[in-house]
Structure formats: structure tokens, C-alpha cells
Design a protein around this motif. Sequence first.
Motif, PDB file in Angstrom:
ATOM      1  N   VAL A   1     -11.738 -31.641 -15.775  1.00 28.08           N
ATOM      2  CA  VAL A   1     -12.361 -31.503 -14.467  1.00 28.08           C
ATOM      3  C   VAL A   1     -11.142 -31.353 -13.456  1.00 28.08           C
ATOM      4  N   GLY A   2     -11.461 -30.590 -12.556  1.00 31.39           N
ATOM      5  CA  GLY A   2     -10.457 -30.263 -11.500  1.00 31.39           C
ATOM      6  C   GLY A   2      -9.711 -29.050 -11.894  1.00 31.39           C
ATOM      7  N   ALA A   3      -9.761 -28.341 -13.087  1.00 31.85           N
ATOM      8  CA  ALA A   3      -9.143 -27.377 -13.475  1.00 31.85           C
ATOM      9  C   ALA A   3      -9.808 -26.139 -12.962  1.00 31.85           C
TER      10      ALA A   3
ATOM     11  N   PRO B   1      -9.298 -39.385 -25.112  1.00 32.95           N
ATOM     12  CA  PRO B   1      -8.469 -38.294 -25.874  1.00 32.95           C
ATOM     13  C   PRO B   1      -7.845 -37.003 -24.791  1.00 32.95           C
ATOM     14  N   PHE B   2      -8.555 -36.980 -23.785  1.00 22.71           N
ATOM     15  CA  PHE B   2      -8.294 -35.742 -22.887  1.00 22.71           C
ATOM     16  C   PHE B   2      -7.690 -36.154 -21.750  1.00 22.71           C
ATOM     17  N   GLY B   3      -7.476 -37.614 -21.478  1.00 22.22           N
ATOM     18  CA  GLY B   3      -6.836 -37.918 -20.293  1.00 22.22           C
ATOM     19  C   GLY B   3      -7.616 -37.976 -18.969  1.00 22.22           C
ATOM     20  N   GLY B   4      -8.975 -37.742 -18.994  1.00 26.56           N
ATOM     21  CA  GLY B   4      -9.677 -37.416 -17.966  1.00 26.56           C
ATOM     22  C   GLY B   4     -10.955 -36.745 -18.354  1.00 26.56           C
ATOM     23  N   THR B   5     -11.767 -36.719 -17.481  1.00 25.29           N
ATOM     24  CA  THR B   5     -13.232 -36.047 -17.858  1.00 25.29           C
ATOM     25  C   THR B   5     -13.077 -34.584 -18.051  1.00 25.29           C
TER      26      THR B   5
END
Length: 152
Positions: free
Chosen positions: A103-105, A56-60
Motif C-alpha cells: 500500500v502506497g506503492a 511478512p510484508f512490513g505493511g498492508t
Amino acid sequence: MTTAVKGLEELKALNGKDLGYTDWLQVDQSRVDRFADATDDHQWIHTDPERAADGPFGGTIAHGYLTLALLIPLMSQLLEVSGVRMSINYGLEKVRFPAPVPVGAKIRLQGQVADVAEVAGDGVQITIDFTVEIEGSAKPACVARGVYRHYT
């Protein structure tokens, strides 16, 4: 910029003060994985990038409680209290997670002193309204009210 106070009288003077913003902190997969190991929360939306890409979020995403735990190191950029015998984290109130942290934000903390009151034992309790912002997001990752006590 860190607000530095010495002693309870200077702490009391912070009532209503905007503490500003911290630097941005990037939340990487390694940090999320270490938090998952520490808490035994290995849900795939946090730890499986391949599966999460179709989720649902397109990634972790970071755990909400990881975001909350990051208040500790980020808070040290907002407020430094010296001239006291002891400082304790007394608790949290009204914690919410309006948006996930991909993750990465990058996140940063903003703080506003909501209340300062004397407490028994030669102490002062300071209540701070926190907002954890996500770079480029209209919604915050976390809003919470932190309660801290400082004693002479």
C-alpha cells in the motif's frame, strides 16, 4: 502514449506491437479498503495497517485481484479502439502475482500484442501480454494475458 485504432483492419495491424507503458498509479489504503468491502475479503494483510506492520510484508498490501482489476482503467491508457460496434473483455490467461503491491506503492502497466485473429461474427480477437510493474521493484506485481474481442 495511447495507441488509437479505428476499425478492425487497423486493429489487425497491431499484431506484435509494443503498446508501451501507462502512467504510474498509486495504490492507497482507501482503494484497498473499498476493494475489500466490494469483495468481502478483509484479510488483515490488506486492511489492518497496525497488524500488517508486524506481518511478512512490513505493511498492508493490495489484493492480487485488485491489482488485476486495475488492468481495466490502465488499459485505456494503452489502447483506444473506435469504429467498432461492440468491444468485450473475453477473458484472461496465465495470470500470476510474482510480487505483492505494498500500500502506497505506484504501479504501471506495460502491454505487448501477442496475437490478433479473426473470429466469427465479423470480429477480431486481440490477445495482449500484460505486465504490472511496481515502481522500484525488480519483480512485477502481475503478469497476465488479456483476451478482447471487437465486432463491427
